[in-house]
Design an enzyme around this catalytic site. Structure first.
Site, PDB file in Angstrom:
ATOM      1  N   GLY A  19       0.690  -1.181   0.034  1.00 51.74           N
ATOM      2  CA  GLY A  19      -0.119  -0.038   0.126  1.00 51.74           C
ATOM      3  C   GLY A  19       0.666   1.447  -0.205  1.00 51.74           C
ATOM      4  O   GLY A  19       0.607   2.276  -0.778  1.00 51.74           O
ATOM      5  N   GLU A  38      10.113   4.424   6.696  1.00 48.81           N
ATOM      6  CA  GLU A  38      10.236   2.999   6.817  1.00 48.81           C
ATOM      7  C   GLU A  38      11.022   2.473   8.048  1.00 48.81           C
ATOM      8  O   GLU A  38      12.158   2.738   8.041  1.00 48.81           O
ATOM      9  CB  GLU A  38      10.928   2.020   5.619  1.00 48.81           C
ATOM     10  CG  GLU A  38      11.137   0.746   5.511  1.00 48.81           C
ATOM     11  CD  GLU A  38       9.902  -0.134   6.019  1.00 48.81           C
ATOM     12  OE1 GLU A  38      10.109  -0.892   6.907  1.00 48.81           O
ATOM     13  OE2 GLU A  38       9.035   0.123   5.652  1.00 48.81           O
ATOM     14  N   GLY A  89       6.581  -6.090   3.051  1.00 45.72           N
ATOM     15  CA  GLY A  89       6.344  -7.409   2.758  1.00 45.72           C
ATOM     16  C   GLY A  89       6.873  -8.128   1.342  1.00 45.72           C
ATOM     17  O   GLY A  89       6.834  -9.560   1.408  1.00 45.72           O
ATOM     18  N   ALA A  94       5.923 -14.773  -0.333  1.00 46.92           N
ATOM     19  CA  ALA A  94       5.792 -16.019  -1.279  1.00 46.92           C
ATOM     20  C   ALA A  94       5.643 -15.686  -2.734  1.00 46.92           C
ATOM     21  O   ALA A  94       5.276 -16.519  -3.517  1.00 46.92           O
ATOM     22  CB  ALA A  94       5.003 -17.129  -0.712  1.00 46.92           C
ATOM     23  N   HIS A 470      -0.631 -13.287   6.762  1.00 48.90           N
ATOM     24  CA  HIS A 470      -1.684 -12.534   6.061  1.00 48.90           C
ATOM     25  C   HIS A 470      -2.749 -11.888   6.781  1.00 48.90           C
ATOM     26  O   HIS A 470      -4.039 -12.141   6.509  1.00 48.90           O
ATOM     27  CB  HIS A 470      -2.195 -13.204   4.879  1.00 48.90           C
ATOM     28  CG  HIS A 470      -1.161 -13.802   3.891  1.00 48.90           C
ATOM     29  ND1 HIS A 470      -1.457 -15.103   3.624  1.00 48.90           N
ATOM     30  CD2 HIS A 470      -0.380 -13.372   3.276  1.00 48.90           C
ATOM     31  CE1 HIS A 470      -0.595 -15.437   2.895  1.00 48.90           C
ATOM     32  NE2 HIS A 470       0.285 -14.379   2.742  1.00 48.90           N
ATOM     33  N   GLY A 503      -3.374  -3.717   4.517  1.00 46.78           N
ATOM     34  CA  GLY A 503      -4.267  -4.585   4.948  1.00 46.78           C
ATOM     35  C   GLY A 503      -5.341  -4.300   5.879  1.00 46.78           C
ATOM     36  O   GLY A 503      -6.371  -5.211   6.262  1.00 46.78           O
TER      37      GLY A 503
END
Length: 555
Positions: A19, A38, A89, A94, A470, A503
């Site tokens: 995001g 960050e 992330g 993955a 997640h 998220g």
């Protein structure tokens, strides 16, 4: 405080994950000055750990001097794995980029706020383009499937859902293995890229340079357009600079990280607008702490509510060596099936250099209230199997994890605890389940077929503390402050020019890997921010109200 004069309004983006990276690029394209803050460090490809045993480069524990890419946060009810570093992330995930199923986007929890499937469609397409989403394929055209793929196909046949098998959409430059070429994905505007060698070490950080991390697309473009990234810096506070609704801007309090992980003195960054993109844990902690301190008193009381795990359970199977041959010659996740419309199963490989991860696994134990006793009983019945799980060396070459996600399941509440941490509580109206029959069944079926050993995370087996990579929710989208923290455009209720783009805005379990959906939601939110305005009649310009801007006229 006198007004701050600038040629353009200034936005601060907190976090550089999916995001935050979108926000940085789109805001700078609209003419704003942008600073990205960050907490983690900046990594070049060669900086990533060669092995998971190299904890200082793999794990995030700054008080120990470890500044790796993976943070593990454990609460009473769940352990959350998240990424840290410039790129968030994307450094440690993955690589999977799936769109959410239409029935999830039409969930009653947010169905009336927008036609999500129609509105997100163009933003999904743009996110797939920039992230380089492509169906996974073997290194050699027409090459054989790896053992993980074959076992997932077998599981699909056992469950009668073999027709749902599909190759994963991955954010990896597959190319010619090991060959470096000029940017092939962003019309020449990106950095040179190297073809994936299928080493399987995706979760450690891609030393090859094949993973399409955000530093190779969104952040790369944002920096080249003028965005400034400030790594190694923690955001510890947020409050309006003047007007209570943030109309005069904000003060973002930060502390730079010094040697051995120590934080320096606090300083304030002045901003006309702020995008919070620190992930579920970071954003929830910052908002909840600011509300409790009286710095953001207009915030909804729903901050920290509806935190979900994406319906996730992660059992595994320790395969016999003969069956596991070739298991690591792939990317982390290559395919998936749907046992039911609401359940999604993927095979996850740790790679050949991730034996450390095996130390957190033990014998699969059926859930129940007295889990520790049940676990001890399982050990008593299968002592030889248990003994095999205790020696981690060489195990990651044989470890096949089953990432099981679902659209059902309950939620948690997170609130500030002592020493700056977060405390979890079960949602009394929708408690988080402590076990998954579908996940346990899948692991036992694969173990029975192969002669392997079914496993589960140790904390799950012993204490019912599940695992998720997640997390979702905590600052969810809602129709009003009584139902959520942000509106459908991800603007914080009660405040102007304050958005959340991660998220934490998602109010439901997506049931599949959420990275692409988070990216598309951020693209949609940024598309609604107007372009920067310059004050007429002055050479230097001053910040001006952003007409129709984020959170305007919200109560």
């Amino acid at each position: 405080m006198p007004p701050v004069t600038r040629a353009t309004p200034h936005w601060v983006v907190v976090g550089s994950g999916f995001g935050g990276s979108v926000a940085a690029l789109r805001l700078v394209e609209k003419g704003y000055d942008v600073t990205v803050v960050e907490a983690g460090r900046r990594f070049e490809d060669h900086d990533f750990a060669r092995s998971a045993w190299h904890l200082p480069r793999y794990l995030w524990a700054p008080r120990l001097g470890w500044r790796g890419i993976t943070r593990i946060t454990t609460t009473r009810h769940v352990s959350i794995v998240s990424g840290v570093g410039v790129g968030g992330g994307s450094l440690a995930y993955a690589n999977v980029l799936y769109r959410a199923d239409p029935h999830v986007l039409a969930h009653p929890r947010w169905r009336g706020l927008a036609d999500w499937a129609a509105e997100l469609a163009p933003h999904y397409a743009e996110a797939e383009r920039l992230l380089g989403a492509t169906p996974y394929r073997a290194a050699e055209p027409g090459g054989p499937d790896d053992p993980g793929d074959l076992l997932l196909q077998d599981l699909g046949r056992d469950l009668g859902v073999e027709h749902t098998y599909r190759k994963a959409s991955v954010g990896v430059f597959l190319g010619t293995p090991g060959r470096t070429v000029p940017d092939p994905l962003l019309d020449g505007a990106g950095p040179p890229r190297t073809g994936c060698t299928r080493c399987g070490d995706c979760l450690l950080g891609c030393r090859v340079g094949a993973k399409n991390t955000l530093v190779k697309n969104y952040l790369h473009l944002a920096e080249h357009r003028g965005a400034f990234i400030r790594p190694d810096t923690e955001v510890v506070g947020l409050r309006p600079r003047g007007a209570e609704d943030g109309g005069d801007g904000y003060l973002v309090t930060v502390r730079a990280r010094r040697r051995w992980g120590r934080l320096g003195r606090a300083e304030a960054i002045e901003a006309d607008g702020v995008v919070l993109a620190g992930g579920v844990l970071g954003t929830t902690r910052l908002l909840a702490t600011a509300r409790a301190a009286g710095d953001l008193p207009r915030l909804s009381e729903r901050v920290g509510h509806e935190v979900r795990t994406n319906g996730e359970f992660v059992p595994g199977v320790l395969l016999p060596r003969a069956v596991a041959h070739g298991l690591t010659e792939r990317v982390a996740i290559t395919s998936s099936i749907h046992p039911t419309p609401d359940t999604h199963v993927e095979t996850l490989g740790y790679g050949a250099h991730a034996d450390y991860m095996s130390t957190g696994l033990t014998l699969l134990t059926t859930g129940g209230r007295r889990r520790a006793l049940a676990w001890l009983g399982t050990i008593a019945r299968h002592p030889w199997r248990f003994a095999q799980t205790l020696v981690p060396f060489g195990q990651s070459r044989r470890q096949l994890m089953l990432l099981v996600m679902g659209t059902g399941g309950g939620a948690l509440r997170l609130r500030p605890g002592r020493r700056g941490g977060l405390v979890s509580e079960l949602d009394p109206d929708d408690p988080l389940p402590s076990t998954s029959a579908a996940a346990e069944d899948a692991a036992r079926r694969v173990a029975a077929r192969t002669g392997g050993i079914a496993e589960s995370p140790l904390l799950d087996a012993v204490a019912g503390i599940g695992l998720t990579a997640h997390p979702l929710g905590g600052a969810v989208i809602g129709a009003s402050p009584a139902e959520g923290v942000v509106d459908a455009d991800q603007r914080v209720f009660g405040y102007r020019n304050l958005l959340v783009c991660d998220g934490s805005v998602v109010p439901v379990n997506l049931g599949t890997n959420p990275s692409l959906t988070i990216t598309a939601l951020a693209e949609r939110a940024m598309s609604r921010v107007p372009a920067a305005q310059r004050s007429p009649g002055r050479a230097d310009g001053v910040p001006v109200p952003l007409a129709g801007g984020p959170g305007q006229d919200r109560s």
